[in-house]
Design a protein around this motif. Structure first.
Motif, PDB file in Angstrom:
ATOM      1  N   ALA A 156      10.123  -0.828   2.188  1.00  0.00           N
ATOM      2  CA  ALA A 156      11.142  -0.995   1.660  1.00  0.00           C
ATOM      3  C   ALA A 156      11.122  -1.455   0.424  1.00  0.00           C
ATOM      4  CB  ALA A 156      12.322  -2.118   2.550  1.00  0.00           C
ATOM      5  N   GLY A 157      11.722  -1.205  -0.848  1.00  0.00           N
ATOM      6  CA  GLY A 157      11.659  -1.580  -2.145  1.00  0.00           C
ATOM      7  C   GLY A 157      10.745  -0.722  -2.990  1.00  0.00           C
ATOM      8  N   GLU A 158       9.665  -0.041  -2.330  1.00  0.00           N
ATOM      9  CA  GLU A 158       9.122   1.049  -3.138  1.00  0.00           C
ATOM     10  C   GLU A 158       9.988   2.180  -3.234  1.00  0.00           C
ATOM     11  OE1 GLU A 158       5.155   1.635  -1.680  1.00  0.00           O
ATOM     12  OE2 GLU A 158       4.756  -0.833  -1.605  1.00  0.00           O
ATOM     13  N   PRO A 159       9.522   2.870  -4.575  1.00  0.00           N
ATOM     14  CA  PRO A 159      10.373   4.340  -5.003  1.00  0.00           C
ATOM     15  C   PRO A 159       9.776   5.268  -3.893  1.00  0.00           C
ATOM     16  CG  PRO A 159       8.527   3.464  -6.440  1.00  0.00           C
ATOM     17  CD  PRO A 159       8.860   2.562  -5.711  1.00  0.00           C
ATOM     18  N   LEU A 160      10.878   6.409  -3.375  1.00  0.00           N
ATOM     19  CA  LEU A 160      10.380   7.414  -2.678  1.00  0.00           C
ATOM     20  C   LEU A 160       9.800   8.482  -3.697  1.00  0.00           C
ATOM     21  CD1 LEU A 160      13.670   7.741  -0.554  1.00  0.00           C
ATOM     22  CD2 LEU A 160      11.397   7.018   0.311  1.00  0.00           C
ATOM     23  N   ASP A 161       8.644   8.780  -3.163  1.00  0.00           N
ATOM     24  CA  ASP A 161       7.970  10.091  -4.119  1.00  0.00           C
ATOM     25  C   ASP A 161       7.932  11.255  -2.893  1.00  0.00           C
ATOM     26  OD1 ASP A 161       6.439  11.656  -5.473  1.00  0.00           O
ATOM     27  OD2 ASP A 161       4.546  10.500  -5.291  1.00  0.00           O
ATOM     28  N   GLU A 162       8.882  12.125  -3.509  1.00  0.00           N
ATOM     29  CA  GLU A 162       8.983  13.430  -2.840  1.00  0.00           C
ATOM     30  C   GLU A 162       7.897  14.529  -3.175  1.00  0.00           C
ATOM     31  OE1 GLU A 162      11.022  13.526  -0.253  1.00  0.00           O
ATOM     32  OE2 GLU A 162      12.159  11.548  -0.635  1.00  0.00           O
ATOM     33  N   SER A 163       7.233  14.415  -4.227  1.00  0.00           N
ATOM     34  CA  SER A 163       6.308  15.525  -4.772  1.00  0.00           C
ATOM     35  C   SER A 163       5.263  15.802  -3.493  1.00  0.00           C
ATOM     36  CB  SER A 163       5.446  14.879  -5.829  1.00  0.00           C
ATOM     37  OG  SER A 163       4.732  13.645  -5.413  1.00  0.00           O
ATOM     38  N   ALA A 164       5.064  15.098  -2.591  1.00  0.00           N
ATOM     39  CA  ALA A 164       3.945  15.535  -1.465  1.00  0.00           C
ATOM     40  C   ALA A 164       4.714  16.769  -0.754  1.00  0.00           C
ATOM     41  CB  ALA A 164       3.491  14.428  -0.629  1.00  0.00           C
ATOM     42  N   PHE A 165       6.308  16.700  -0.652  1.00  0.00           N
ATOM     43  CA  PHE A 165       6.744  17.742   0.045  1.00  0.00           C
ATOM     44  C   PHE A 165       6.895  19.156  -0.601  1.00  0.00           C
ATOM     45  CE2 PHE A 165       7.963  13.674   2.026  1.00  0.00           C
ATOM     46  CZ  PHE A 165       7.364  13.844   3.392  1.00  0.00           C
ATOM     47  N   LEU A 166       6.648  19.080  -1.794  1.00  0.00           N
ATOM     48  CA  LEU A 166       7.159  20.229  -2.569  1.00  0.00           C
ATOM     49  C   LEU A 166       6.411  21.606  -2.297  1.00  0.00           C
ATOM     50  CD1 LEU A 166       8.306  21.348  -5.458  1.00  0.00           C
ATOM     51  CD2 LEU A 166       6.007  20.859  -6.513  1.00  0.00           C
ATOM     52  N   TYR A 167       5.255  21.608  -1.670  1.00  0.00           N
ATOM     53  CA  TYR A 167       4.852  22.762  -1.078  1.00  0.00           C
ATOM     54  C   TYR A 167       5.622  23.303   0.145  1.00  0.00           C
ATOM     55  CZ  TYR A 167       1.710  26.238   1.270  1.00  0.00           C
ATOM     56  OH  TYR A 167       1.288  27.304   2.048  1.00  0.00           O
ATOM     57  N   ALA A 168       5.886  22.384   1.094  1.00  0.00           N
ATOM     58  CA  ALA A 168       6.515  22.821   2.259  1.00  0.00           C
ATOM     59  C   ALA A 168       7.928  23.004   1.797  1.00  0.00           C
ATOM     60  CB  ALA A 168       6.611  21.449   3.238  1.00  0.00           C
ATOM     61  N   ARG A 169       8.673  22.500   1.185  1.00  0.00           N
ATOM     62  CA  ARG A 169      10.039  22.760   0.663  1.00  0.00           C
ATOM     63  C   ARG A 169       9.994  24.109   0.104  1.00  0.00           C
ATOM     64  NH1 ARG A 169      11.187  16.937  -0.560  1.00  0.00           N
ATOM     65  NH2 ARG A 169      13.140  16.455   0.805  1.00  0.00           N
TER      66      ARG A 169
END
Length: 280
Positions: A156-169
């Motif tokens: 909690a408190g750290e930013p969400l980094d969604e870049s790791a899911f780019l390939y799957a998405r």
């Protein structure tokens, strides 16, 4: 219910019947009554019984149902529940076996929305998308992160980094297009009351080609719908593009220093079509 047109789908736990009607009134395009992860094992049988009685009183094709997995002790009773006329489609968790999906569609005679949430599912994505009965793909990033041993979600408190899911998405979007399925539905945003974060997250998904989002709380419905609507900047851009298109009658033209050709003009028309309801 038009499964292909759904954009906002709200989960509601199957063991919380007092929330069913509230969820239906939330403004979401559809609700998913969840018999799987949202219900502890000791409560699953009772939830199924209560839900059966509630479904009997609902209109045809009014809800979606997330069942327990094919290898679970509750799969058979969940399949029986899916035959209710009130169930418009079945959300299938941890879908990995195309043959199992075909059998489920045959047994229930209902459209399927398989969750893609494991490495194995990603490697079998084409076969899953092509399986008879599959209507649309759903992305399950939390289970995928667990399966892959990813460092997600952060503390909690750290930013969400969604870049790791780019390939799957991207794989879900491309595979859906190849198999003529409606655009897939993106994974949940876990921060319930972070409307700004949800809007940003949803618009990122739309840029990738997702057609809607899975929601976990009624408070997320309005921000998600806002994110789905074209912004004023997008509408202004589209108007300029279409004005230029009319001047040059579809020829390639420069607008604000950028080349505009047929695909860009088609994108502008799509934006204006989406905005038509807002501009009335």
């Amino acid at each position: 219910m038009d499964i292909n047109a759904l954009q906002t789908l709200l989960f509601v736990p199957a063991n919380r019947p007092e929330r069913f009607d509230k969820a239906l009134a939330s403004g979401a395009d559809a609700i998913i009554i969840d018999l799987e992860d949202a219900v502890p094992a000791p409560e699953k049988d009772a939830a199924c019984t209560t839900l059966s009685g509630w479904l009997d009183k609902q209109p045809a094709n009014s809800v979606l149902l997330r069942i327990n997995g094919t290898g679970s002790p509750w799969f058979t009773q969940d399949c029986s529940l899916c035959r209710s006329p009130a169930v418009a489609a079945i959300v299938v968790p941890k879908a990995e076996d195309p043959e199992a999906l075909k059998e489920l569609a045959h047994i229930t005679e209902k459209p399927l929305l398989p969750f893609i949430e494991s490495a194995l599912a990603l490697t079998r994505l084409n076969e899953i998308a092509a399986a008879s009965g599959v209507a649309r793909l759903l992305f399950g990033k939390l289970d995928l992160a667990l399966d892959l041993g990813m460092d997600y979600p952060p503390p909690a408190g750290e930013p969400l980094d969604e870049s790791a899911f780019l390939y799957a998405r991207s794989q879900l979007v491309i595979c859906s297009r190849v198999h003529a399925l409606a655009a897939p539905l993106d994974a949940i945003y876990t921060a319930i009351h972070d409307a700004k974060g949800l809007t940003t997250y949803a618009r990122q998904g739309m840029r990738l080609g997702f057609g809607g989002f899975l929601l976990i709380h009624p408070a997320q419905v309005a921000p998600a719908q806002q994110a789905l609507a074209p912004t004023s900047a997008q509408i202004s851009w589209a108007r300029h593009i279409l004005e230029a298109e009319q001047r040059v009658k579809g020829a390639v033209v420069a607008v604000s220093g950028n080349m505009v050709d047929t695909p860009v003009m088609a994108r502008a028309r799509r934006i204006m079509e989406s905005a038509s309801g807002l501009l009335k």
